[in-house]
Every structure is written in C-alpha cells, then in structure tokens.
Design an enzyme around this catalytic site. Structure first.
Site, short mmCIF file in Angstrom:
data_model
loop_
_atom_site.label_atom_id
_atom_site.label_comp_id
_atom_site.label_asym_id
_atom_site.label_seq_id
_atom_site.Cartn_x
_atom_site.Cartn_y
_atom_site.Cartn_z
N GLY A 286 0.75 -1.27 -0.08
CA GLY A 286 0.02 0.20 -0.06
C GLY A 286 0.57 1.25 0.15
O GLY A 286 0.16 2.33 0.03
N GLY A 287 2.19 1.21 0.09
CA GLY A 287 2.88 2.35 0.08
C GLY A 287 2.67 3.07 -1.08
O GLY A 287 2.56 4.51 -1.01
N LYS A 288 2.87 2.74 -2.30
CA LYS A 288 2.73 3.55 -3.61
C LYS A 288 1.17 4.09 -3.62
O LYS A 288 0.89 5.00 -4.06
CB LYS A 288 3.02 2.90 -4.85
CG LYS A 288 4.48 2.31 -4.87
CD LYS A 288 4.84 1.52 -6.21
CE LYS A 288 6.23 0.88 -6.13
NZ LYS A 288 6.33 -0.10 -5.04
N ASP A 306 -5.12 -6.58 -5.04
CA ASP A 306 -4.00 -7.42 -4.88
C ASP A 306 -4.84 -9.15 -4.56
O ASP A 306 -5.98 -8.87 -4.14
CB ASP A 306 -3.38 -7.36 -3.66
CG ASP A 306 -1.90 -8.01 -3.50
OD1 ASP A 306 -0.96 -7.18 -3.86
OD2 ASP A 306 -2.01 -9.12 -2.96
N ASP A 446 3.02 -2.21 -10.76
CA ASP A 446 4.33 -2.62 -10.02
C ASP A 446 4.32 -4.17 -9.70
O ASP A 446 3.84 -4.64 -8.96
CB ASP A 446 4.32 -1.82 -8.53
CG ASP A 446 5.50 -2.14 -7.79
OD1 ASP A 446 6.62 -1.93 -8.19
OD2 ASP A 446 5.41 -2.30 -6.45
N CYS A 497 11.39 -4.01 -8.90
CA CYS A 497 12.37 -3.65 -7.88
C CYS A 497 13.72 -4.77 -8.04
O CYS A 497 14.06 -5.35 -7.17
CB CYS A 497 11.88 -3.79 -6.33
SG CYS A 497 11.01 -5.46 -5.96
#
Length: 588
Positions: A286-288, A306, A446, A497
C-alpha cells in the site's frame, strides 16, 4: 664449531619468522572472521548473464552494494496531516544526535532523509594484535533476520537458529549470520537445526562459512533455554552494530511512512490528477497507493487490488491510519483483471457486476466498524448466557438439542472476531471478477518480480535463468491485462524492484512491439539512470531483446552502486494512444 653455531642461528631465525608468519596469518584470519565482509552468491548462469548486461566490474560493484543497506532512511510525510518541518522537529526530539534533512529534489521536498552510519568496526574482544584469546559467546541468526537487523530491526527469538552453551540473561554475545550453502543433493540449504549448540570451534556447523558474517554484538535478553522456548520477544539488545539505522516502528504513525526513494518516484511518474480514476494492480503493502492518494489530495478514486486477502486488509489498515478516503480495495488476480465480453455488457460503475465489486473499508468506516464490534461484546455475552439457558430448556423438552459451554465460547469468539474471510462483514475482501476495458485514467503495474534489487541482501543463489524467464513471462501477461484497462489518452506505469533486464527492458520492448498505440513518455522527476540497450543471446539460442537506441533516456533505472545509494529499481511510463487503429490492423 663456528659453522655449527651459524647453522643453529639460521635455523632459530627461520623458526622465529615461520612462527611469526603463522601468528600473523592467524591474527589476520581472526580479524577477517570477526568482521562484516559478505560475498553475494549467485547461480553461475545468472551471474554470467548479469555480467554480460552490466560488465564484470560494474556488476561486481552492484553485488557488493546489494549486501549493504542504504546509508539513509527515506521518509514520506503525509502532507494531509503534517508538514516536513513539523516532522523534522518531532524526529529530532525522538532521535537524538541523528542527521535529519529535507530532500532537495524539486517536487520531492516533502521527503525527509534520516542518515544512518556504518560500516563500523566492532570490537569483538580482540587484543592489539587482533588475536581473540577466548571465542566469544555467539548467537547465530537466520539470513532474513540479519537482513532486517542491518536495516535497523532487533533480533527477535524466531530469527535465532543456534546459540553458545551456558548463555545467561545479560551476557555479552556476538551475532553472526547463517547463509544458505550448497546442499549435498543439489540446491541450497541452511543445514543448521534450530537450537544447535555452538562450541566456538572448527567443528561447529558452518564454522568457516560464518567468517566475515558478524553483524554486531550486545546483551542477551534471555537465557539460552528461554530463547528457544519463548514464542516471541527480543533475544539480543544491541550495543554495537556494523550498520546503525534508526528504527521507526511505532514512530509518528499516520504522519510518516518509511519508503524507498524509487517507489516514491514511481508515484510521481504516474502523475495522478484530482478526480481521476486510478488502478494500482498489485498494490500491497500500500505504500505506492497511499503516495498516489496524497498526490491527488485525496480527491478521486484509487482502486487498490491484490490477490492476497491478508494483504488487502493491510492496505485498508494503512489507508485508515493515514486518514485517506479515496482508496477502495479489492482482491483481484492481476492475470484476470479484465472482464470477459459477456460480463462487460452488464457493467455497473466499470465493475463487472454489482455483486463482484469488493467490499471496501475506508478510514472512517474501518474505525466505525471496530467501535461497533467493541460496543456489542458485552451484550453478546449476556445473550450467550440466555441462549445457553434457553437451549438447556429446549434440551429437556426435546431431549435431542444440547449446546455446551465450549460451543458458546466458540460462538462468542466468532461474533467478536468475525466469522472468517468469506463471511465476515467487517474487514472483508471479496474476490473481484475484474474491470471493464478502458475504465481507468491511469494504471500502475508494480509487478511481482525476482526482487533482485532489494537490499541488504546476503544471498541470491535461489534465482536461476529459468526462474527469471518465468517472472518475465507472468509480467508480460499482467501487462497484457493492464494495457486493456487504460483509456486512450491515459497513462500506464510499469515498475519493478529488480536489476534483471529480462524483467525490465525486455518487458518494455515487448510492450512497444506488441502494442503500437503505446509510446514511452518522459518522467518527472528524473533522478535515475538510463536503461540498457541491446540484446542477449542465451546458450540455448533464446534471444532477449532490450531497448533500442534513443529509448534508454525515457526510462529510469536505479543502480544500487550509484551515489544515490538506493535499492535496484526500474520505471517505465507509457502514453496510451488510440487503440482503434491498432485493433483494425490486428483484425486485418
């Protein structure tokens, strides 16, 4: 006599220097042992592939950088609740003597950098010559535990694998790391049974392999037996760490969020606008998602999807903690994100059916539901007792119905905690059937990846050429779904990443070759480096195509060995043109 004396003298000198050399080598070995100097192990084929992509010298620098944490922590300030200046003032009151500053990159001034320190030379009890008279008491931790410790975490008891004998609470102990080793039957194994006693001798499991893998020392918070009996708790209180980064656990919750710099840049690359409808396809943790919401000033709609039920609940919790109301969540398989044609005919608000829209919990609703649960617990207990007495009466009447007190307690727990994933009203995350084509202004993919850019990393041997190709295969399938969901004129951002070109540049090349209506777009801010141009031919004949000349400056590749000192990361931004011409061309 003189000749014999000279020969004796020569033998004595030779013996002296031989012993001195052995002593110095032993001292050097001990100094090397009680240090932090890891070598990242790769699958040989993967190492050859990455050396070809980056060049041997550059890849060697990347590998070394991956074994170290970044020298700073990047904090994203929730500008809807606080300001960078206010957060800096509060952090300086909490973190004494730590360097704290604002980011100077235009557009990222709301980020705060907290500087760490290291690598430090830890004194493990060596004398002036570097000799260790008595092996120190030792606690051996798992690799994942050590990687967390290097980022500032504590050693918790589940992460301890082995320990010296007779460790008492308060004893000084050194902390070493167990890294996977080649197994006798192939593959990689840890090879240490939890609870093993370390003797400090060469007969210990992986005695030599632990050389250069010591991450600090401190006081044991439990006895040896307590460490392996307790289900939780801190095992070692560090006094000296190789890398000293502050922990932000429980610090200014809701006001700040600890996040890697490239992840924040990804949200800016998407360039979200107020009032838009945005999809974060693989949103956990949930950061982005929350970064996008703050850039939109919490105005618009962000669908955070998700496939994991628990991860969806984590996103809900984070959104509530940060006071964001524009985020809705759903449990969705990114490989099935687009509705089928029959379902899309019955779309309600761009979701396949009204029933398939996932139940979402936003900030105020989450808190409200939790308060309501608490308020009814007392009433439930009274009702349960009444139900019990009533059922006893029914039992006497029917002589068939009986409810035990255990069943009553179980029913109370079910009501208090919720009936479970599929029946729960509060904290529910139902499975979605997907969304209609062209139903979002912007989409962030992502993608799940090999994560070979995350740091610190003490082992990379689990990935093979075959597994890397499999990652890229799934990423292309996810991209096929994502590109259908963006409306013409919209934006699609793809990020990973990992340092693997097959999951980065090769996916971009696939996208541009497959969908002619896509074009790479410039990103703001641009602080990463260029992408990789060219191709790589594998020994089996498979050729992996990367970027074409001129495209490398339109993507951002974050190099762990660069002065930015970030994780390895990749960002590509696409503008979606008219899809009709492409569809007509494919039809003909």
């Amino acid at each position: 006599m003189k000749k014999k004396a000279r020969d004796f003298f020569r033998r004595s000198i030779s013996t002296f220097f031989t012993r001195l050399k052995i002593t110095m080598e032993t001292s050097h070995q001990q100094q090397q042992r009680y240090s932090y100097n890891p070598t990242l192990r790769w699958n040989p084929e993967v190492e050859s592939y990455l050396c070809n992509a980056y060049g041997p010298a550059h890849f060697s620098r990347i590998s070394k950088a991956l074994t170290r944490p970044s020298c700073y922590s990047c904090i994203r300030v929730n500008t809807l609740k606080s300001t960078p200046d206010s957060v800096i003032e509060k952090l300086r009151g909490i973190l004494k003597g730590v360097s704290i500053s604002k980011c100077e990159v235009p557009g990222l001034e709301y980020l705060v950098f907290v500087k760490g320190s290291g690598p430090h030379s830890v004194d493990y009890g060596c004398d002036e010559d570097g000799n260790v008279k008595h092996p120190p008491k030792e606690v051996l931790v798992s690799r994942k535990c050590a990687e967390a410790v290097l980022r500032g975490a504590e050693v918790y008891v589940p992460g301890v694998l082995a320990c010296s004998a007779h460790v008492e609470k308060g004893d000084e102990v050194v902390v070493s790391v167990s890294v996977e080793q080649p197994g006798a039957e192939g593959g990689w194994v840890v090879g240490i049974t939890r609870g093993t006693i370390l003797q400090g001798a060469e007969t210990d499991p992986y005695h030599f392999e632990r050389s250069g893998l010591y991450i600090g020392q401190g006081r044991a918070m439990m006895t040896r037996s307590g460490i392996f009996r307790a289900p939780e708790g801190i095992a070692v209180d560090f006094s000296d760490r190789v890398y000293d980064l502050p922990s932000f656990r429980g610090v200014l919750e809701g006001e700040i969020f600890l996040q890697n710099l490239p992840s924040i840049v990804t949200a800016h690359a998407l360039d979200p606008q107020k009032g838009e409808r945005i999809l974060d396809m693989c949103a956990a943790p949930g950061g982005k998602t929350t970064a996008i919401a703050i850039l939109m000033k919490d105005e618009g709609e962000i669908v955070a999807a998700d496939r994991s039920h628990n991860k969806v609940l984590d996103i809900q919790k984070l959104a509530a903690e940060m006071g964001l109301s524009c985020i809705t969540t759903c449990r969705l398989d990114a490989l099935k994100a687009v509705c089928s044609r029959n379902e899309s005919d019955n779309i309600t608000n761009h979701c396949c059916t009204e029933d398939s829209c996932d139940v979402t919990i936003q900030g105020s609703n989450l808190l409200k539901s939790e308060v309501e649960k608490i308020e009814v617990i007392a009433t439930e207990r009274l009702n349960a007792e009444k139900d019990f007495k009533k059922n006893v009466t029914n039992e006497k009447a029917n002589e068939r119905i009986y409810i035990s007190r255990a069943d009553i307690r179980k029913d109370m727990r079910r009501k208090r905690n919720g009936p479970g994933r599929n029946q729960s009203v509060g904290g529910k995350a139902e499975k979605s059937k997907g969304f209609a084509p062209n139903s979002f202004d912007r989409v962030l993919l992502d993608a799940p990846c090999s994560a070979l850019g995350l740091r610190p990393r003490l082992f990379a041997g689990e990935e093979t050429v075959e597994s890397l190709r499999k990652h890229a295969k799934y990423q292309r399938k996810m991209f096929d779904q994502a590109v259908q969901l963006v409306r013409p004129g919209g934006v699609l951002v793809y990020s990973t990443c990992t340092i693997n070109p097959g999951e980065n540049e090769a996916v971009v090349r696939y996208a541009l070759d497959t969908y002619k209506f896509l074009s790479l777009a410039s990103q703001n801010p641009r602080i990463g480096g260029p992408g990789l141009v060219g191709r790589f031919e594998f020994p089996d004949g498979y050729t992996e195509e990367w970027l074409r000349p001129g495209q490398e400056e339109l993507v951002q590749r974050f190099d762990p060995s660069s002065p930015l000192d970030t994780i390895g990361f990749f960002i590509a931004k696409f503008i979606v043109g008219s899809k009709e011409a492409d569809l007509e061309q494919s039809a003909t």
